[in-house]
Each structure stands twice: as structure tokens, then as C-alpha cells.
Write an enzyme that holds these catalytic residues in place. Structure first.
Site, PDB file in Angstrom:
ATOM      1  N   GLU A 392     -61.426  60.916  96.232  1.00  0.00           N
ATOM      2  CA  GLU A 392     -62.885  60.729  96.203  1.00  0.00           C
ATOM      3  C   GLU A 392     -63.188  59.303  95.737  1.00  0.00           C
ATOM      4  O   GLU A 392     -63.798  59.079  94.702  1.00  0.00           O
ATOM      5  CB  GLU A 392     -63.521  61.761  95.278  1.00  0.00           C
ATOM      6  CG  GLU A 392     -63.213  63.204  95.655  1.00  0.00           C
ATOM      7  CD  GLU A 392     -63.765  64.224  94.666  1.00  0.00           C
ATOM      8  OE1 GLU A 392     -64.483  63.809  93.723  1.00  0.00           O
ATOM      9  OE2 GLU A 392     -63.482  65.425  94.823  1.00  0.00           O
ATOM     10  N   SER A 393     -62.770  58.345  96.521  1.00  0.00           N
ATOM     11  CA  SER A 393     -62.817  56.931  96.121  1.00  0.00           C
ATOM     12  C   SER A 393     -64.134  56.280  96.516  1.00  0.00           C
ATOM     13  O   SER A 393     -64.178  55.377  97.353  1.00  0.00           O
ATOM     14  CB  SER A 393     -61.624  56.186  96.741  1.00  0.00           C
ATOM     15  OG  SER A 393     -60.412  56.804  96.412  1.00  0.00           O
ATOM     16  N   GLY A 394     -65.230  56.704  95.887  1.00  0.00           N
ATOM     17  CA  GLY A 394     -66.543  56.196  96.271  1.00  0.00           C
ATOM     18  C   GLY A 394     -66.784  54.748  95.922  1.00  0.00           C
ATOM     19  O   GLY A 394     -67.253  53.953  96.739  1.00  0.00           O
ATOM     20  N   CYS A 545     -91.499  43.376  81.071  1.00  0.00           N
ATOM     21  CA  CYS A 545     -91.971  43.043  79.726  1.00  0.00           C
ATOM     22  C   CYS A 545     -91.063  43.721  78.708  1.00  0.00           C
ATOM     23  O   CYS A 545     -91.504  44.543  77.895  1.00  0.00           O
ATOM     24  CB  CYS A 545     -93.408  43.491  79.550  1.00  0.00           C
ATOM     25  SG  CYS A 545     -94.556  42.747  80.720  1.00  0.00           S
ATOM     26  N   TYR A 589     -73.594  53.124  92.860  1.00  0.00           N
ATOM     27  CA  TYR A 589     -74.364  53.618  91.714  1.00  0.00           C
ATOM     28  C   TYR A 589     -75.663  52.878  91.419  1.00  0.00           C
ATOM     29  O   TYR A 589     -76.635  53.512  90.972  1.00  0.00           O
ATOM     30  CB  TYR A 589     -73.495  53.616  90.440  1.00  0.00           C
ATOM     31  CG  TYR A 589     -72.323  54.552  90.516  1.00  0.00           C
ATOM     32  CD1 TYR A 589     -72.507  55.928  90.523  1.00  0.00           C
ATOM     33  CD2 TYR A 589     -71.020  54.061  90.610  1.00  0.00           C
ATOM     34  CE1 TYR A 589     -71.427  56.798  90.619  1.00  0.00           C
ATOM     35  CE2 TYR A 589     -69.935  54.915  90.706  1.00  0.00           C
ATOM     36  CZ  TYR A 589     -70.143  56.286  90.707  1.00  0.00           C
ATOM     37  OH  TYR A 589     -69.086  57.137  90.803  1.00  0.00           O
TER      38      TYR A 589
END
Length: 723
Positions: A392-394, A545, A589
Site C-alpha cells: 500500500e505504497s501511497g 492572521c 496527504y
């Protein structure tokens, strides 16, 4: 004459090796020669600067290879096919940015910054490289099964990213991993166009509805596996499958003892958030056997942690998991797949270090080789048939294909310090005795060339004067004069802080949330002017801000970034030279984690593919970023109602003598609601975010010529706008 001159004998000769500054007041060390790639903002060095120097300075060949390089024009070039890219296939990133941001009337797409540029060819190449690495490792070890990966959609759920991965990976059975119900629905839909053998791995915490969806996916002939993250989920799987009268394919996640230290290893080990202990695994096997469902258990999943730093640690974890796999077969499970999870790391700083959380000391080929060798070794020792290897090498798949481009709109400047016109004597008369003593000691230390002592007395003088100002016995002009005097002294002895603050058209919280949240560093460099020596150093300050809205840590352990002087007046409204910066390797991400702090929404996005032609690329999709109205809706506001309220207010209070009156105000309000929240130049302030076609412009990939030069029809205005 500068202030220090009043207390220093001008006849004092300067020692050898020093040049006299400001009428011979404070001796200053002469500049030393710089190396080819070092920076000296006060240096008179005239060495020729080349793109190669910038490449070294910004470590481009380290973190960027083989997808990014500095071209002969001093711009960042994208190599869409990695090392296989031919010279005529390289894409100049600056040309892409100009195509996206130039007004439509000039042939551009009229998109506003910040901007994400997705290179689909790079995404495809990353997939192919991963598959090729495992294929080679399988062949080299005479491994008797194959590799087929899955993409964890949590890394980047963007529709076009997920659809591209399914499309590009269909030839080698590449699948998807979901960790929530909406992700599962997305994966189910996308995989309908993928390979029939592609895995749909269902991770994450599950309720009955999640499990129902997963079983429906299997009924739809999707190769779905329900992975148990908690022991309690098994009861729900059994109950729902009995209700549907449909047998599931079950996997379980093992909680390994192997883990790596640091932030990314926190989800691994015996105390990890996910997975089953060996005791729980045994109970799951027993319960499945009691329900005559042990044949349903076919996959073992584990995850050591993201950014695994070395193949030694990787091999240790794979050995442990492979032994569990063999034990499950001994206990009667019909095991077929070992899912090694994520962990294939990214070298964010180009250091190829095993001791850094932002680097790794191995290649994709090394990673695949270590995995296959470890699985084969354990299975051969136990006489077990080799399983299908899944990963699962995202992060490794999507990080490189996306570049965040943003503008530096202004920079803090350091005006030369000047003494006030009212004279030094008047200033001294306003000081307390303690402050006067500090002034005299500062002057004496300057004559003796005691620079450390100068700094001590200068700081004491400033603090005493600040206190006087707070008490009202010292005016603002006097305070500014003392600041100027101390700054002149600091510059003279070479300790003045010349790090500038570059204000960027960006929200760190929205576009680079991992920097703010966990201190994750990404390569950030100018995408052009790399044939010029950067004369400044700077930190980046965003539009929010919030005091945390800044980037003051960079790869290489730097607290500032080499940057160029802004051309023109350095204002967002200056239509002269623009200064573009790029954040690289942020495709995983960042978009999903970003929020709307200060109501700054996400960036505009374009999708680019390489094509032969004068520009070497074509834009196949352009999506304006969320408008002010869009981000207001996120927080449950109703922009349409807000507009009507303001429009009525304008009709009530607008000056009837104005040429346009309330209608002009209403038109301006409409633009503001439709524009993105970020800064726009004065020449672009009338641009609006596209509302037609749900805010999208895209075309079939076979029609590139029109895609590169055409955008959807004129932007629609709100129907209630009375302009």
C-alpha cells in the site's frame, strides 16, 4: 556624522585586515571569497552563476531525480518519464504556470494562485517503476507468485488522481485501499473500470454499514477483502454475511513487535493503534473455524510505519509477518496474500540518509528486493507456497507528480539607518543615567574592537530606552533613533540579521498542513531565475492572521532559504516581474489534510500531460480553487443570502450621485463572492472563478490541442445579481 563617531577618536587607525565603515567608526571584517555555491549577500564577488550552481544549492539532483532538473534557462524542468525522458519531452514548469495563470484574453486559463500542477505522466511512471521493481525482484529470486499493489486513497482522494491510478495500473492488476465508507464507495465506483483481479482492500474501523458495502462490492464482482482491524469486527462480519447469504473474503491486520522510532513509527509495535495481537489472532481463527468460515481467511496485513528508514528494518518486519502467515496456514486458513502495508519512503531532502525522518537510505528496487527475499526465505523454510505480495505504497506513488506553485508578493526591506535631524545631543539629553552609561560603554567597546561587548551594551541600551518609551519619557523619534544606532553597529561588525520575510500568496494551514502539524519538511525552491545568484536569504510568511503561518525550517537543516530580490516594487499590485516558488513532493496527504483557517480554501488545480509540440505539454483539466462563497458555505453560511443583505444595504446607503450607484457596488460584491480568497493583482481583480460545468474544465485526452487553449464559456454570474 553617525552617532558612534561622537565618542570615538576618528584618528584611531584600523587594524590590518579591516575596512573602515561610516567615517572610520567601527571596523568591519573584509568579505572572504565564496565558494561556487555559497551565498554572501554583502559580497562583491562577480563569479558567473549558472543553473548548475542553483541545482547544487537547492539539492535538486538529490530530492528531484529523476523527475525534476534545472534547465539551461534557469527554470525547473519536469521529466515526465523520469530517466527515460528525451530532451524534447522535458516540460518547462514556468511555461505551465504562465499558461495556467495568464488571462484568457492572452491565451491563458485565467487561474488564480496558489496552484497545484499535476503531471499525470509522472504518476504513471511512479506506478510502472514500483511494479517493475517488484517484477524484477520476483524474477531474480525465482519467486513462485506475483506482486500486485493497491493505492491507499487516503493519500490523495482527488478524483482524477484515483481514476488515473486505476487506469494506469489496470494492466498489472493494481487496486485500491479504502479506510472509510466514502472512500469505499469511491473505490468501488473507480474499480468498475479497472482490472477484474485488482484488489479492493477494506481497512479502517468498521460498522455494519461498512461491512455491508464491502460485501456488496464483492457481489458486484470486485475482488474485495475485509481486513479486521479489531477483534470485535469479526462478529459483525459473520452476522452481516449470514444476513446477505454471501461468504466474505477476510483478512486480518497483525500487530507486529517490529517497529521503527520517530513520528512515523508510532502506529506500529505492540502498543500500536491498529491490528490484532497473536492472542487475538488465535481467537479469530478459532471463531472462524467454529462458523465453518476458516477458508474465508485469505490475507494477512501489517504496517511497520510510514517512511521506513532502512531495508534492514523492513526485512525484520517482513520476516516476522511472514512467519505469522505460515502459522495461519498451519492452523488451517486458506491464505493467499500477504499485504506489507505502506512504508516505502520518500527522500525529501536528497540526503539518502537512514537516520532522518525525511529521508530514506534505499531505492524502490532495494525495497522490493528486500521484501521478496524475506517472504521467500520464511515461506521456503516452512514449506509454504509463496503468497501474492501486496503493498500500500501511497506516499511513494503520488508524492512526485504534484507541484504546489505560489507567488512571493512582497518582502520586508531593510532601509539604511539614519540619525534623526534633531541631533545626537538632544537624544542624549533625554536618556536616563543608566542608558547614558550604556551608550558610553558601547562607544568605548567599539574603539577597542570588542564586538561581543558592543552587542551586550547595545541590547541593554535598547531595553532601557524601550522602558523609557513605555513610561512616556522618550518619544517615538528617539526610540527609532536608538534602534537605528544599534542596527548600524550590528551591520558594521557583521552580525546584523539580514534574513528577510517573504510574504507569499498561500495558507500554510491549507496547502502545507504537515509542516504546521508535525514539522514535515518539503523541498521549496524558486521555479525560475535559477541562472541568477540568489542574493538574499528569507523565511516565508503566509496570508493568515496566525503567527504559526510561516515556513522557517527548510531541508538541509536550514532556518532560511536562498532567494532572489523581488523585481519591481515587490507588491502584489506590481505588474512587473513575478516571483514563483514551488513546493515539491507534496502530492500525498497535504490536500486531504488542509483546512480553511481564516477561510482560505484550496488552490487551483491543473492536470498536465506531455505532448509533442512547441510547449511540450497539454492541459487536460483545469479547476479553479474554491471561491469566497464556497468557503463560506463550508462554515454553514449562505452567500446568496449574504449578497442580498449587502445589496439591499448598498441600495439604501449608496450615493445616488455616483455614476453607477448601488448597481456598481452590487457588481463588485458579486466578484468578491466569486473570487478566490487569495490576493490578486490590480490587473486581475476582475477575474472570477468559473461556475460553469460545476467549476471544472476538462476534455478527452485525445483532444489536447483544444484543451490547452480553451476554457469553458464565459463565467456565469449569480442569477440574483442585479448588475
Amino acid at each position: 556624522m553617525p552617532a558612534l563617531a561622537c565618542c570615538i577618536d576618528a584618528a584611531v587607525a584600523s587594524p590590518p585586515g579591516y575596512a573602515i565603515a561610516w567615517d572610520g567608526i567601527v571596523p568591519t571584517p573584509e568579505s572572504s571569497s565564496a565558494s561556487d555555491v555559497s551565498l554572501s549577500t554583502n559580497s562583491t564577488i562577480t563569479n558567473a552563476w549558472s543553473p548548475a550552481h542553483s541545482s547544487i544549492l537547492y539539492r535538486v539532483d538529490g530530492w528531484g531525480a529523476p523527475y525534476f532538473t534545472v534547465n539551461s534557462s534557469g527554470n525547473i524542468s519536469v521529466l515526465p518519464y523520469g530517466a527515460d525522458t528525451l530532451p524534447h519531452q522535458e516540460i518547462d514548469l514556468l511555461k505551465v504556470v504562465k499558461k495556467a495563470s495568464d488571462p484568457k484574453a492572452s491565451g491563458g486559463l485565467g487561474l488564480q494562485f496558489p496552484l497545484i500542477v499535476r503531471f499525470s505522466d509522472v504518476l504513471k511512471k511512479r506506478l510502472e517503476s514500483l511494479q517493475s521493481a517488484f517484477n524484477f525482484a520476483v524474477q531474480s529470486h525465482a519467486y513462485q507468485a506475483h506482486y500486485q499493489g493497491v493505492y491507499p486513497v487516503k493519500c490523495n482522494q482527488d478524483r482524477f488522481v484515483v481514476e488515473d491510478i486505476v487506469k494506469f495500473g489496470s494492466g498489472f492488476r493494481f487496486g485500491l485501499e479504502a479506510g472509510s465508507k466514502p472512500e469505499l464507495l469511491m473505490a468501488m465506483s473507480c474499480l468498475c473500470k479497472g482490472s477484474s483481479e485488482a484488489l479492493l482492500v477494506c481497512n479502517g474501523f468498521k460498522d455494519a454499514e461498512y461491512i455491508y458495502l464491502a460485501l456488496v462490492a464483492r457481489k458486484l464482482h470486485l475482488n474485495t477483502v475485509i481486513v479486521l482491524e479489531q477483534e470485535e469486527e469479526l462478529d459483525t462480519v459473520i452476522n452481516v454475511s449470514q444476513q446477505l447469504r454471501f461468504r466474505p473474503v477476510i483478512g486480518l491486520r497483525a500487530k507486529l513487535r517490529t517497529k521503527h522510532s520517530g513520528h512515523f513509527g508510532s502506529t506500529s509495535g505492540e502498543k500500536g493503534k491498529f491490528g490484532l495481537t497473536t492472542t487475538q489472532i488465535l481467537r479469530v481463527v478459532k471463531k472462524l473455524e467454529q462458523h465453518s468460515m476458516l477458508d474465508c481467511l485469505q490475507l494477512l496485513h501489517f504496517h511497520i510505519g510510514s517512511q521506513i528508514p532502512s531495508t534492514a528494518l523492513l526485512a525484520d518486519g517482513v520476516h516476522e509477518a511472514s512467519q505469522i502467515y505460515c502459522e495461519l496456514i498451519r492452523l488451517g486458513a486458506c491464505m493467499k496474500v500477504i499485504d506489507i502495508g505502506g512504508g516505502l519512503g520518500i527522500d525529501y531532502d536528497g540526503s539518502k540518509s537512514q537516520d532522518s525522518e525525511i529521508s530514506v537510505g534505499y531505492s524502490i528496487e532495494d525495497y522490493a528486493y528486500a521484501v521478496v527475499r524475506a517472504v521467500k526465505s520464511v515461506c521456503d523454510r516452512n514449506g509454504v507456497k509463496h503468497p501474492v505480495i501486496c503493498s500500500e505504497s501511497g506516499r511513494a506513488i503520488v508524492s512526485h507528480h504534484s507541484v504546489l506553485v505560489f507567488e512571493a508578493v512582497s518582502a520586508s526591506s531593510y532601509a539604511s539607518s539614519e540619525m534623526p535631524s534633531f541631533g545626537l545631543q538632544y537624544l542624549l539629553e533625554q536618556l536616563t543615567e543608566d542608558a547614558l552609561a550604556d551608550y558610553r560603554n558601547l562607544s568605548a567597546a567599539a574603539i577597542r574592537h570588542e564586538y561581543d561587548t558592543c552587542l551586550v551594551y547595545a541590547e541593554q541600551l535598547k531595553q532601557r530606552c524601550v522602558q523609557q518609551f513605555k513610561e512616556g519619557s522618550l518619544g517615538m523619534e528617539h526610540l527609532a533613533a536608538v534602534d537605528g544606532l544599534c542596527e548600524m553597529m550590528s551591520k558594521a561588525i557583521g552580525v546584523s540579521d539580514n534574513v528577510r520575510t517573504y510574504h507569499v500568496n498561500l495558507s500554510v494551514f491549507t496547502s502545507i498542513p504537515d509542516f504546521w502539524g508535525i514539522g514535515q519538511l518539503f523541498p521549496i525552491i524558486p521555479i525560475h531565475r535559477l541562472d541568477e545568484r540568489p542574493a538574499m536569504r528569507g523565511i516565508l510568511s503566509d496570508l493568515t492572521c496566525d503567527s504559526d503561518g510561516k515556513i522557517d525550517k527548510f531541508i538541509g537543516g536550514e532556518s532560511s532559504l536562498p532567494l532572489h530580490e523581488l523585481e519591481g516594487n515587490g507588491s502584489v499590485n506590481d505588474n512587473g516581474g513575478k516571483y514563483y516558488l514551488g513546493m515539491f513532493l507534496g502530492g500525498a496527504y497535504e490536500e486531504a489534510l488542509g483546512g480553511v483557517h481564516n477561510l482560505f480554501g484550496g488552490p487551483s488545480v491543473i492536470r498536465v500531460m506531455q505532448r509533442d509540440g512547441p510547449n511540450r505539454f497539454a492541459v487536460t483539466c483545469a479547476i479553479p480553487g474554491p471561491s469566497c462563497g464556497d468557503v463560506l458555505r463550508v462554515m454553514q453560511h449562505e452567500p446568496e443570502v449574504m449578497f442580498e443583505t449587502l445589496k439591499h444595504r448598498a441600495e439604501e446607503f449608496a450615493d445616488n450621485g455616483e455614476a453607477h450607484g448601488s448597481m456598481s457596488l452590487a457588481s463588485g460584491l458579486t466578484r468578491s463572492f466569486n473570487n478566490m480568497p487569495y490576493l490578486v493583482g490590480s490587473a486581475s481583480c476582475s477575474l472570477t472563478a468559473a461556475n460553469g460545468n460545476n467549476g471544472y474544465f476538462y476534455c478527452d485526452e485525445d483532444i489536447f490541442s483544444s484543451a490547452a487553449d480553451t476554457v469553458a464559456a464565459e463565467d456565469e454570474q449569480w442569477s440574483y445579481c442585479g448588475a
